[in-house]
Design a protein around this motif. Structure first.
Motif, PDB file in Angstrom:
ATOM      1  N   ILE A 183      20.759   5.935  20.222  1.00 43.91           N
ATOM      2  CA  ILE A 183      20.971   6.817  21.529  1.00 43.91           C
ATOM      3  C   ILE A 183      20.989   5.979  22.494  1.00 43.91           C
ATOM      4  O   ILE A 183      21.232   5.765  23.409  1.00 43.91           O
ATOM      5  N   MET A 184      22.832   6.899  22.441  1.00 47.39           N
ATOM      6  CA  MET A 184      23.361   7.000  24.533  1.00 47.39           C
ATOM      7  C   MET A 184      23.279   7.723  25.518  1.00 47.39           C
ATOM      8  O   MET A 184      23.441   8.969  24.735  1.00 47.39           O
ATOM      9  N   LEU A 185      22.164   7.779  26.381  1.00 42.29           N
ATOM     10  CA  LEU A 185      22.238   8.903  26.840  1.00 42.29           C
ATOM     11  C   LEU A 185      23.628   8.149  28.690  1.00 42.29           C
ATOM     12  O   LEU A 185      24.454   9.366  28.755  1.00 42.29           O
ATOM     13  N   GLU A 186      24.048   7.249  28.818  1.00 43.02           N
ATOM     14  CA  GLU A 186      24.718   6.947  29.819  1.00 43.02           C
ATOM     15  C   GLU A 186      25.640   5.552  29.520  1.00 43.02           C
ATOM     16  O   GLU A 186      25.268   4.738  28.772  1.00 43.02           O
ATOM     17  N   GLY A 187      26.583   5.412  29.792  1.00 42.36           N
ATOM     18  CA  GLY A 187      27.158   4.160  29.286  1.00 42.36           C
ATOM     19  C   GLY A 187      27.935   3.908  27.784  1.00 42.36           C
ATOM     20  O   GLY A 187      27.980   5.251  27.594  1.00 42.36           O
ATOM     21  N   LYS A 188      28.376   2.865  27.646  1.00 42.75           N
ATOM     22  CA  LYS A 188      28.941   2.564  25.992  1.00 42.75           C
ATOM     23  C   LYS A 188      28.318   2.149  25.549  1.00 42.75           C
ATOM     24  O   LYS A 188      28.198   0.324  26.355  1.00 42.75           O
ATOM     25  N   MET A 189      28.210   1.686  24.282  1.00 35.51           N
ATOM     26  CA  MET A 189      28.314   0.650  23.829  1.00 35.51           C
ATOM     27  C   MET A 189      28.466   0.067  22.242  1.00 35.51           C
ATOM     28  O   MET A 189      29.246   1.240  21.566  1.00 35.51           O
ATOM     29  N   GLU A 190      29.458  -0.903  22.024  1.00 34.73           N
ATOM     30  CA  GLU A 190      30.291  -1.462  20.788  1.00 34.73           C
ATOM     31  C   GLU A 190      29.180  -1.460  20.339  1.00 34.73           C
ATOM     32  O   GLU A 190      28.536  -2.784  20.170  1.00 34.73           O
ATOM     33  N   HIS A 191      29.670  -1.468  18.460  1.00 35.03           N
ATOM     34  CA  HIS A 191      28.793  -1.749  17.038  1.00 35.03           C
ATOM     35  C   HIS A 191      29.638  -2.055  16.492  1.00 35.03           C
ATOM     36  O   HIS A 191      30.743  -2.002  16.408  1.00 35.03           O
ATOM     37  N   GLU A 192      29.712  -4.095  16.056  1.00 35.69           N
ATOM     38  CA  GLU A 192      30.637  -4.575  14.642  1.00 35.69           C
ATOM     39  C   GLU A 192      29.276  -5.153  14.290  1.00 35.69           C
ATOM     40  O   GLU A 192      28.945  -5.717  14.271  1.00 35.69           O
ATOM     41  N   ASP A 193      29.723  -5.167  12.788  1.00 41.73           N
ATOM     42  CA  ASP A 193      29.089  -6.012  11.857  1.00 41.73           C
ATOM     43  C   ASP A 193      29.598  -6.625  10.930  1.00 41.73           C
ATOM     44  O   ASP A 193      31.120  -6.632  11.099  1.00 41.73           O
ATOM     45  N   SER A 194      28.991  -7.217   9.743  1.00 45.65           N
ATOM     46  CA  SER A 194      29.637  -8.458   8.595  1.00 45.65           C
ATOM     47  C   SER A 194      30.129  -7.681   8.125  1.00 45.65           C
ATOM     48  O   SER A 194      31.328  -8.877   7.046  1.00 45.65           O
TER      49      SER A 194
END
Length: 343
Positions: A74-85
């Motif tokens: 859960i993101m409230l502020e900012g950005k997170m990048e997800h990458e998988d196998s």
């Protein structure tokens, strides 16, 4: 909350102060569930809060494995990048949510996409029942616009899962539960039905107030006792913000080694404890794999690790400094899996 349906307020049975630890590549977090004070709360295994200037956490959470449970970011502020196998990739923006079913296993990374401002978010781990531990990995990605809100009398409820005042969240859960981001302004009050028999807690992330009659403040989890509804009020000028999390318990044994959550472990043969992380990765990044009658044999030549698994049970780990070779043969009549380690 439906009028006239709730009569038994859930008391707060335990207040857990979050513990400051580091995870990933040295990222500072506050952990409440998943600590000695609250090891788990069936079906929940862990809750982490990340709140720091973005420039301090640029190293993020590089490649790491998960197996046998689900995660909710859960993101409230900012950005997170997800990458998988297996090639999946995406960005969770402010107000966004990602629900990942790790199932039989996946390796992924979570890296900040901003270097200015703050990064504020949470990760919740949810156990899977034995029958679902080997399902194919699956994602549910929702940005802020996909999360419905209920705004009434100084209360805003972002409904990620479950229902509040007739509004239902988009997350589809394998195990029944609810997940809400609740915000109260000064003088406001909140009430929510939580089915009897479910386990649940509130995690306060801003302001302060009384939850089910017990004072709650930032970085504290308030664990609910039996009952059928919860309430919250605040007199704080800043108001009160908390995550409301509740779900039906699975009621099965939990055998957890970091990011691997199984049901049982018959034996573990690992020559060096520090090889455990390689064993975990082997189960996901196997160079070769064989399966028959519910038995699975995994081998990773690059990690020098072999694993034998039956269903959701880790039967044997074999690890060594030299190359570890797994030889298997199947007898059609006896259905036996044989393995040999060659040093």
């Amino acid at each position: 909350m439906a009028v006239g349906t709730s009569t038994d307020l859930r008391p707060v049975q335990q207040v857990v102060r979050g513990t400051h630890v580091s995870d990933g590549a040295g990222v500072p977090i506050c952990r409440s569930v998943g600590t000695p004070a609250l090891r788990n709360l069936d079906p929940y295994l862990l809750l982490d809060e990340l709140k720091a200037p973005a420039h301090m956490v640029t190293a993020g959470f590089p490649d790491h494995p998960h197996r046998g449970f689900e995660t909710c970011s859960i993101m409230l502020e900012g950005k997170m990048e997800h990458e998988d196998s297996v090639g999946n990739k995406g960005v969770i923006g402010p107000g966004g949510v990602q629900w990942m079913t790790a199932g039989r296993g996946i390796v992924h990374s979570e890296m900040p996409k901003v270097t200015e401002g703050n990064l504020w978010g949470f990760q919740l781990w949810i156990n899977l029942p034995k029958k679902d531990k080997m399902v194919k990995p699956r994602y549910q990605d929702y940005q802020a616009a996909d999360i419905p809100s209920v705004n009434q009398d100084g209360v805003t409820v972002r409904v990620m899962a479950g229902s509040h005042k007739g509004t239902t969240g988009p997350i589809v859960m394998r195990n029944p539960g609810l997940l809400m981001d609740v915000m109260l302004s000064k003088g406001a009050s909140f009430s929510q039905d939580v089915p009897r028999g479910w386990n649940g807690f509130a995690y306060v992330c801003a302001g302060s107030g009384r939850i089910c009659g017990t004072q709650g403040s930032c970085e504290h989890a308030l664990v609910f006792g039996p009952g059928d509804h919860v309430t919250a009020t605040t007199k704080d000028e800043e108001g009160l913000r908390f995550l409301l999390i509740a779900g039906q318990p699975i009621g099965e044994p939990v055998v957890q080694y970091g990011p691997f959550v199984m049901n049982t472990q018959v034996s573990t043969c690992c020559r060096r404890p520090e090889m455990l992380v390689h064993v975990q990765r082997c189960l996901v990044l196997a160079t070769s794999r064989f399966e028959c009658e519910g038995w699975c044999a995994y081998r990773s030549t690059s990690l020098n690790v072999c694993c034998i698994v039956y269903g959701a049970t880790v039967m044997t780990h074999i690890a060594g400094a030299a190359e570890c070779v797994l030889l298997w043969s199947i007898s059609v009549h006896m259905r036996l899996l044989k393995f040999i380690q060659l040093m």
